[in-house]
Design a protein around this motif. Structure first.
Motif, mmCIF file in Angstrom:
data_model
loop_
_atom_site.group_PDB
_atom_site.id
_atom_site.type_symbol
_atom_site.label_atom_id
_atom_site.label_comp_id
_atom_site.label_asym_id
_atom_site.label_seq_id
_atom_site.Cartn_x
_atom_site.Cartn_y
_atom_site.Cartn_z
ATOM 1 N N LEU A 134 0.588 -1.182 -0.054
ATOM 2 C CA LEU A 134 0.029 -0.119 0.170
ATOM 3 C C LEU A 134 1.013 1.358 0.018
ATOM 4 C CD1 LEU A 134 -2.838 1.327 0.066
ATOM 5 C CD2 LEU A 134 -2.650 1.008 2.626
ATOM 6 N N THR A 135 1.835 1.463 0.794
ATOM 7 C CA THR A 135 2.735 2.728 0.965
ATOM 8 C C THR A 135 3.460 2.662 -0.508
ATOM 9 O OG1 THR A 135 4.436 1.008 2.045
ATOM 10 C CG2 THR A 135 3.175 2.344 3.204
ATOM 11 N N LEU A 136 3.873 1.531 -0.946
ATOM 12 C CA LEU A 136 4.812 1.454 -2.421
ATOM 13 C C LEU A 136 3.651 2.117 -3.375
ATOM 14 C CD1 LEU A 136 7.129 1.163 -4.008
ATOM 15 C CD2 LEU A 136 6.323 -1.154 -4.092
ATOM 16 N N VAL A 137 2.424 2.033 -3.403
ATOM 17 C CA VAL A 137 1.545 2.626 -4.437
ATOM 18 C C VAL A 137 1.324 3.916 -4.016
ATOM 19 C CG1 VAL A 137 -0.929 2.442 -5.060
ATOM 20 C CG2 VAL A 137 0.380 0.152 -4.656
ATOM 21 N N VAL A 138 1.387 4.271 -2.785
ATOM 22 C CA VAL A 138 1.080 5.878 -2.547
ATOM 23 C C VAL A 138 2.100 6.500 -2.894
ATOM 24 C CG1 VAL A 138 0.637 7.324 -0.444
ATOM 25 C CG2 VAL A 138 -0.419 5.338 -0.378
ATOM 26 N N ILE A 139 3.441 6.068 -2.764
ATOM 27 C CA ILE A 139 4.558 6.796 -3.243
ATOM 28 C C ILE A 139 4.832 6.949 -4.654
ATOM 29 C CG2 ILE A 139 6.919 6.322 -3.287
ATOM 30 C CD1 ILE A 139 6.913 5.263 -0.387
ATOM 31 N N SER A 140 4.207 5.669 -5.401
ATOM 32 C CA SER A 140 4.193 5.777 -6.849
ATOM 33 C C SER A 140 3.278 6.849 -7.534
ATOM 34 C CB SER A 140 3.891 4.310 -7.353
ATOM 35 O OG SER A 140 5.020 3.353 -6.692
ATOM 36 N N ILE A 141 2.393 7.027 -6.779
ATOM 37 C CA ILE A 141 1.217 7.986 -7.284
ATOM 38 C C ILE A 141 1.298 9.342 -7.237
ATOM 39 C CG2 ILE A 141 -1.465 8.446 -7.558
ATOM 40 C CD1 ILE A 141 -2.021 5.666 -6.673
ATOM 41 N N ALA A 182 -0.054 14.806 3.008
ATOM 42 C CA ALA A 182 0.620 14.132 3.754
ATOM 43 C C ALA A 182 0.857 12.594 3.286
ATOM 44 C CB ALA A 182 0.191 14.035 5.293
ATOM 45 N N SER A 183 0.254 12.624 1.940
ATOM 46 C CA SER A 183 0.216 11.067 1.753
ATOM 47 C C SER A 183 1.667 10.389 1.627
ATOM 48 C CB SER A 183 -0.833 11.005 0.250
ATOM 49 O OG SER A 183 -0.251 11.773 -0.556
ATOM 50 N N VAL A 184 2.463 10.952 0.729
ATOM 51 C CA VAL A 184 3.650 10.539 0.097
ATOM 52 C C VAL A 184 4.580 10.349 1.632
ATOM 53 C CG1 VAL A 184 5.705 10.770 -1.096
ATOM 54 C CG2 VAL A 184 3.511 11.326 -1.939
ATOM 55 N N SER A 185 4.752 11.493 2.284
ATOM 56 C CA SER A 185 5.419 11.555 3.623
ATOM 57 C C SER A 185 4.888 10.501 4.344
ATOM 58 C CB SER A 185 5.429 13.120 4.178
ATOM 59 O OG SER A 185 5.907 14.063 3.268
ATOM 60 N N LEU A 186 3.538 10.436 4.736
ATOM 61 C CA LEU A 186 3.019 9.313 5.763
ATOM 62 C C LEU A 186 3.697 8.026 4.952
ATOM 63 C CD1 LEU A 186 -0.706 9.210 6.732
ATOM 64 C CD2 LEU A 186 0.663 7.125 6.018
ATOM 65 N N ALA A 187 3.590 7.673 3.845
ATOM 66 C CA ALA A 187 4.072 6.297 3.437
ATOM 67 C C ALA A 187 5.522 6.113 3.916
ATOM 68 C CB ALA A 187 4.097 6.292 2.071
ATOM 69 N N TYR A 188 6.281 7.127 3.607
ATOM 70 C CA TYR A 188 7.704 7.258 4.130
ATOM 71 C C TYR A 188 8.133 6.829 5.581
ATOM 72 C CZ TYR A 188 9.564 8.237 -0.427
ATOM 73 O OH TYR A 188 9.807 8.303 -1.835
ATOM 74 N N VAL A 189 7.147 7.518 6.283
ATOM 75 C CA VAL A 189 7.270 7.729 8.047
ATOM 76 C C VAL A 189 6.997 6.170 8.180
ATOM 77 C CG1 VAL A 189 6.156 8.246 10.004
ATOM 78 C CG2 VAL A 189 6.716 10.065 8.228
ATOM 79 N N THR A 190 5.959 5.354 7.513
ATOM 80 C CA THR A 190 5.460 4.334 7.815
ATOM 81 C C THR A 190 6.586 3.140 7.602
ATOM 82 O OG1 THR A 190 3.226 4.603 7.370
ATOM 83 C CG2 THR A 190 3.970 2.355 7.473
ATOM 84 N N ARG A 191 7.438 3.368 6.401
ATOM 85 C CA ARG A 191 8.351 2.392 6.102
ATOM 86 C C ARG A 191 9.432 2.555 6.765
ATOM 87 N NH1 ARG A 191 7.331 0.148 0.903
ATOM 88 N NH2 ARG A 191 9.510 -0.253 0.326
ATOM 89 N N LEU A 192 9.810 3.858 7.180
ATOM 90 C CA LEU A 192 11.073 4.099 8.114
ATOM 91 C C LEU A 192 10.784 3.627 9.391
ATOM 92 C CD1 LEU A 192 13.861 5.604 8.170
ATOM 93 C CD2 LEU A 192 12.643 7.845 8.728
ATOM 94 N N THR A 193 9.742 3.876 9.819
ATOM 95 C CA THR A 193 9.243 3.395 11.397
ATOM 96 C C THR A 193 9.464 1.916 11.650
ATOM 97 O OG1 THR A 193 7.966 5.298 11.784
ATOM 98 C CG2 THR A 193 7.691 3.643 13.406
ATOM 99 N N ARG A 194 8.975 1.268 10.507
ATOM 100 C CA ARG A 194 8.979 -0.320 10.386
ATOM 101 C C ARG A 194 10.406 -0.606 10.390
ATOM 102 N NH1 ARG A 194 10.226 -3.383 6.277
ATOM 103 N NH2 ARG A 194 9.720 -5.703 6.158
#
Length: 307
Positions: A134-141, A182-194
């Motif tokens: 899901l985060t990869l899709v958000v970053i790509s759009i 915040a969509s793209v940054s939110l995806a990066y925060v999710t992946r970084l936190t993970r």
């Protein structure tokens, strides 16, 4: 700590002047602002000369910069080509963008960190795979695609929100635009936190806390999460200025008259005073945000001390 803050403040001075000088030079080579004032027809030489003298454009660029910075320290950011003070434009634009940024940062912290902790603790599980996809899709759009799609579905088709934000720009109206911003940054925060949670989960201090019999919630919140948030806080802190300056697309889509809108209008009309004035304040936001992030390190990790 006090000496460190003073040293950082002194370091910010050359950075501020260097950044503003670079911005001033870049804006002044965008084109002829006088031509933008005259519209489609070319200004006659007498009118062009008068306008250049009125706005100080007849002087060398270095002299224009020194004059501008001298005025900035007295609170004068110049006058837009429509005769309105740039400070008046800031007074109406910055509160709107600050509210929009607060909403975006809220989504980044609450949703991004929560999803990052959940997936980091369940690395390799189906929920981890689903969130990563899901985060990869958000970053790509692109952001403008996400914004236009949500505006069409939620505002036009389903009528859940107003397609265009009103002039008041209340927090309730800025929920969807804030999510888009915040969509793209939110995806990066999710992946970084993970990633940081998954790495620190195998650390010695976490195994020691578990061996001591501490409750799982305390191990996660007081030990694992606290140390894992340092890179996340760094990203969010630097993202504050990026969100405020990068809100041009979001504000254009939802008709929000904030900083992004004023920057777009200033660039479109080659209004150097407006562009340089707003970007100067954004530079200060970047510098202050980075200083606060550095100071927050010591709160998150007691081992960090500043001499």
């Amino acid at each position: 700590m006090g000496r460190y803050v003073v040293r950082r403040l002194l370091q910010m001075i050359p950075v501020f002047f260097g950044a503003t000088l670079l911005i001033f030079l870049m804006v002044n080579v965008m084109g002829d602002p006088i031509a933008g004032l005259c519209g489609d027809r070319q200004c006659d030489p007498a009118t062009a000369a008068q306008l250049k003298k009125e706005f100080g454009l007849d002087k060398p660029v270095w002299q224009q910069y020194l004059t501008y910075m001298g005025n900035v320290f007295t609170g004068d950011f110049g006058t837009a080509f429509n005769g309105q003070k740039v400070t008046e434009l800031m007074a109406t634009a910055f509160p709107v963008t600050i509210r929009l940024t607060i909403v975006a940062i809220f989504f980044e912290i609450v949703i991004g960190i929560t999803l990052g902790v959940v997936t980091g603790l369940r690395r390799g599980k189906p929920v981890d795979t689903a969130v990563l996809m899901l985060t990869l899709v958000v970053i790509s759009i692109p952001t403008f695609v996400t914004g236009l799609l949500l505006q069409l579905l939620l505002g036009v088709e389903w009528g859940w929100i107003k397609p265009s934000v009103s002039s008041d720009a209340t927090f309730s109206e800025l929920i969807v635009p804030g999510l888009v911003l915040a969509s793209v940054s939110l995806a990066y925060v999710t992946r970084l936190t993970r990633t940081t949670i998954a790495e620190n989960r195998r650390s010695d201090y976490v195994r020691t806390a578990v061996a001591k019999g501490l409750p799982r919630r305390r191990v996660i919140t007081r030990h694992l999460l606290r140390n894992s948030l340092i890179p996340v806080v760094t990203f969010i802190g630097t993202d504050v200025g990026a969100l405020m300056g990068g809100a041009i697309v979001t504000e254009r889509i939802f008709n929000i008259h904030g900083v992004g809108y004023q920057l777009y209008q200033g660039i479109l009309r080659q209004n150097t005073q407006t562009v340089v004035g707003f970007v100067t304040v954004l530079v200060l936001v970047f510098l202050v945000a980075n200083l606060l992030v550095d100071l927050l390190y010591a709160v998150l990790d007691p081992r960090i001390r500043y001499a």
